[in-house]
Design a protein around this motif. Sequence first.
Motif, PDB file in Angstrom:
ATOM      1  N   GLU A  87      32.285  70.410  59.054  1.00 33.21           N
ATOM      2  CA  GLU A  87      31.559  70.450  57.793  1.00 33.21           C
ATOM      3  C   GLU A  87      31.171  71.869  57.430  1.00 33.21           C
ATOM      4  OE1 GLU A  87      27.605  68.396  55.714  1.00 33.21           O
ATOM      5  OE2 GLU A  87      27.967  68.217  57.883  1.00 33.21           O
ATOM      6  N   GLN A  88      30.730  72.647  58.421  1.00 28.33           N
ATOM      7  CA  GLN A  88      30.375  74.038  58.169  1.00 28.33           C
ATOM      8  C   GLN A  88      31.600  74.854  57.742  1.00 28.33           C
ATOM      9  OE1 GLN A  88      28.531  75.033  61.941  1.00 28.33           O
ATOM     10  NE2 GLN A  88      26.445  74.887  61.056  1.00 28.33           N
ATOM     11  N   SER A  89      32.742  74.600  58.364  1.00 30.53           N
ATOM     12  CA  SER A  89      33.973  75.305  57.991  1.00 30.53           C
ATOM     13  C   SER A  89      34.375  74.967  56.559  1.00 30.53           C
ATOM     14  CB  SER A  89      35.099  74.928  58.957  1.00 30.53           C
ATOM     15  OG  SER A  89      34.776  75.317  60.281  1.00 30.53           O
ATOM     16  N   GLU A  90      34.195  73.720  56.212  1.00 33.12           N
ATOM     17  CA  GLU A  90      34.536  73.317  54.846  1.00 33.12           C
ATOM     18  C   GLU A  90      33.600  73.975  53.834  1.00 33.12           C
ATOM     19  OE1 GLU A  90      35.626  69.155  52.596  1.00 33.12           O
ATOM     20  OE2 GLU A  90      33.840  69.206  53.912  1.00 33.12           O
ATOM     21  N   SER A  98      33.381  88.413  50.340  1.00 35.19           N
ATOM     22  CA  SER A  98      33.541  88.596  51.785  1.00 35.19           C
ATOM     23  C   SER A  98      35.033  88.664  52.104  1.00 35.19           C
ATOM     24  CB  SER A  98      32.888  87.443  52.557  1.00 35.19           C
ATOM     25  OG  SER A  98      33.616  86.242  52.344  1.00 35.19           O
ATOM     26  N   ARG A  99      35.321  89.052  53.330  1.00 38.34           N
ATOM     27  CA  ARG A  99      36.702  89.154  53.769  1.00 38.34           C
ATOM     28  C   ARG A  99      37.184  87.885  54.455  1.00 38.34           C
ATOM     29  NH1 ARG A  99      36.939  95.332  56.287  1.00 38.34           N
ATOM     30  NH2 ARG A  99      36.288  96.408  54.362  1.00 38.34           N
ATOM     31  N   TYR A 100      36.407  86.858  54.334  1.00 41.70           N
ATOM     32  CA  TYR A 100      36.824  85.609  54.964  1.00 41.70           C
ATOM     33  C   TYR A 100      38.076  85.085  54.275  1.00 41.70           C
ATOM     34  CZ  TYR A 100      36.822  80.710  56.374  1.00 41.70           C
ATOM     35  OH  TYR A 100      37.196  79.473  56.847  1.00 41.70           O
ATOM     36  N   SER A 101      39.066  84.761  55.055  1.00 46.65           N
ATOM     37  CA  SER A 101      40.329  84.248  54.538  1.00 46.65           C
ATOM     38  C   SER A 101      40.490  82.810  54.977  1.00 46.65           C
ATOM     39  CB  SER A 101      41.511  85.101  55.029  1.00 46.65           C
ATOM     40  OG  SER A 101      42.725  84.601  54.549  1.00 46.65           O
ATOM     41  N   THR A 107      26.953  81.325  59.239  1.00 49.72           N
ATOM     42  CA  THR A 107      28.139  80.486  59.444  1.00 49.72           C
ATOM     43  C   THR A 107      29.391  81.333  59.562  1.00 49.72           C
ATOM     44  OG1 THR A 107      27.064  78.741  58.137  1.00 49.72           O
ATOM     45  CG2 THR A 107      29.427  78.540  58.525  1.00 49.72           C
ATOM     46  N   ALA A 108      29.492  82.397  58.756  1.00 46.97           N
ATOM     47  CA  ALA A 108      30.679  83.238  58.798  1.00 46.97           C
ATOM     48  C   ALA A 108      30.766  84.017  60.097  1.00 46.97           C
ATOM     49  CB  ALA A 108      30.672  84.199  57.611  1.00 46.97           C
ATOM     50  N   LEU A 109      29.623  84.409  60.666  1.00 44.21           N
ATOM     51  CA  LEU A 109      29.629  85.183  61.908  1.00 44.21           C
ATOM     52  C   LEU A 109      29.679  84.300  63.140  1.00 44.21           C
ATOM     53  CD1 LEU A 109      26.958  87.908  60.997  1.00 44.21           C
ATOM     54  CD2 LEU A 109      29.470  88.094  60.915  1.00 44.21           C
ATOM     55  N   SER A 110      29.510  83.039  62.961  1.00 41.58           N
ATOM     56  CA  SER A 110      29.496  82.128  64.106  1.00 41.58           C
ATOM     57  C   SER A 110      30.923  81.817  64.562  1.00 41.58           C
ATOM     58  CB  SER A 110      28.773  80.829  63.732  1.00 41.58           C
ATOM     59  OG  SER A 110      28.866  79.899  64.786  1.00 41.58           O
ATOM     60  N   ASN A 111      31.074  81.712  65.871  1.00 43.38           N
ATOM     61  CA  ASN A 111      32.377  81.338  66.423  1.00 43.38           C
ATOM     62  C   ASN A 111      32.461  79.846  66.737  1.00 43.38           C
ATOM     63  OD1 ASN A 111      33.349  83.987  66.364  1.00 43.38           O
ATOM     64  ND2 ASN A 111      32.334  84.456  68.330  1.00 43.38           N
TER      65      ASN A 111
END
Length: 552
Positions: free
Chosen positions: A177-180, A191-194, A168-172
């Motif tokens: 729902e996935q973003s949430e 992770s570096r996800y902000s 999910t994090a690598l998907s564009n």
Amino acid sequence: MYFNSVPQNATSEKKSVSSKATWFKYLPWKSAHRYRSGSSGGHDGAASGSKGHKGKKRRLSLQPSPAYMQTSKEYWMEYCRNTSLHGLQYVGEQNRPMSERLFWIFAFTFCIILSFCYIAKVWEKWNDSPVIVSFSDKSTRIWEIPFPAVTICSEIKVNQTLFNYTATALSNNRSDEQSEHLEYSSLVCNSRYSGLNHTNERALEYIGKVAPKLEEVIKNCKWREEMKNCSNLFSSVLTDDGLCYTFNTLAARDLLTSITDSQDWDPESGYIDGDSPMTYPHRALTSGSGAGLSIELHADYKFIDPLCRRPVHGFKMVLHNPAEFPQVQHQFFRVPLDREVVVGVKPSAIVTTEGLRSYTPERRQCFFSNERKLRFFRFYTQDNCEFECLSNHTLHHCGCLAYYMPRTENSTICGAGSNGCIKKAAELLYNNKDMVAHCNCQPACSEIRYDVEISHAALGWETKSSVGIVSIYFKDKQFITSQRSELYGTTDFLANCGGLLGLFLGFSILSLVELVYFFTLRLCCNIRRAKLRLAKRMKEIETSRKIHEILF
């Protein structure tokens, strides 16, 4: 013969004057007052008699005698002659040369200055460091303290079979729902996800939903050689390392509120029922592995998400006080897979004597439970206080609180986008001495710590396993408790001061009483006696004056 004859009137007058003069010298006021006639001094001779014949009366000067009143100097000299203080007797001794008196005045003054210099040093030591920490005179048995709380955190934070964090994090192309879910999972994943700066309670529910379940992580629990249902021993808790499972930690209702159902144990007073083996929190009755906790930890490789956590697999474990909230990142040790880990526990406790309760917390350098109240935690410990202070500072710095921090219903929960702010707030707090001092988190006057000795060995299986076995127990049946007590109490301080004053001056409490007596009670009594004697003397003088006026 004519020349031998004396007139009769002259002879009688001479006898009268002579008899009166003889009687006059025995009057009571004669010794204390001057007999005056006009402006000149009085005489008992013929001149006085001749003036009396001219009709002029003799006048008396009624001035009180200085013999009835002592001057300040005389009274001070009398005190010096009678005091028990060394050296002053020579100052008040009569007929002493001035050089000797000056010598003793200088010696006495020098001893006063020297004694007060040493007393100032004693005061400084008593005021700045009145507390000493030493070993107690008797050992403490391990069943008098609770078994350590054990908090276990799996390195698997998100079950990949429930949510694929890496994909999910690598998907564009992500759905809402996935973003949430990615936003929620990023709170516990490294992770570096902000994401968003703020989140809500649904994030906490989701963290618990995707984390490995208790029955999947902890199995085959044995407590004091008796198999137990792990769900009855362990409970879930959100920590700074995500969802963890803890044993023997006080329940949230007992740890975070002022109302509790537990009446078995208190960090300051200990167990109320000293003999019952069924207590809350649990305690071991003896040392050795048979009297401790033994568990199996499982980690299913298919649950591991490579992007969520570090490549290190296994578990983190923390042993802490049951009354403290677990802070995993500060004091954990690792439990690897395919290993049997043996944890020998060596408790250390410190207690404070009741004699220090009258001291201020700053002087004794600790807080009793009734002196420092926390907003969220029922029991005061230094770790709980610092954790609450960090929460307050984070709220002030970031405008929100981390998901694992205590908060009120109206507080805002920080999202994944505030992870950097939370770390920076912690760095600012712990690197600033003034801010740390402002937290006012001194140690508790009664606290328990658990030191561990860890050994491990391979399980001996040919292939790697996803199982880790942990045994936790007390190494010894008893341990030596440290005790915080008075180094210099009030009695010691007075004894030191009295010793110095006695050494230099010969001073004692009776010397102080003597000084107060001499210049209060004795002085008042002397003045009263002098007034009474003076009134009596004045009455005698007045009587004598009236007699004198009648006769002369």
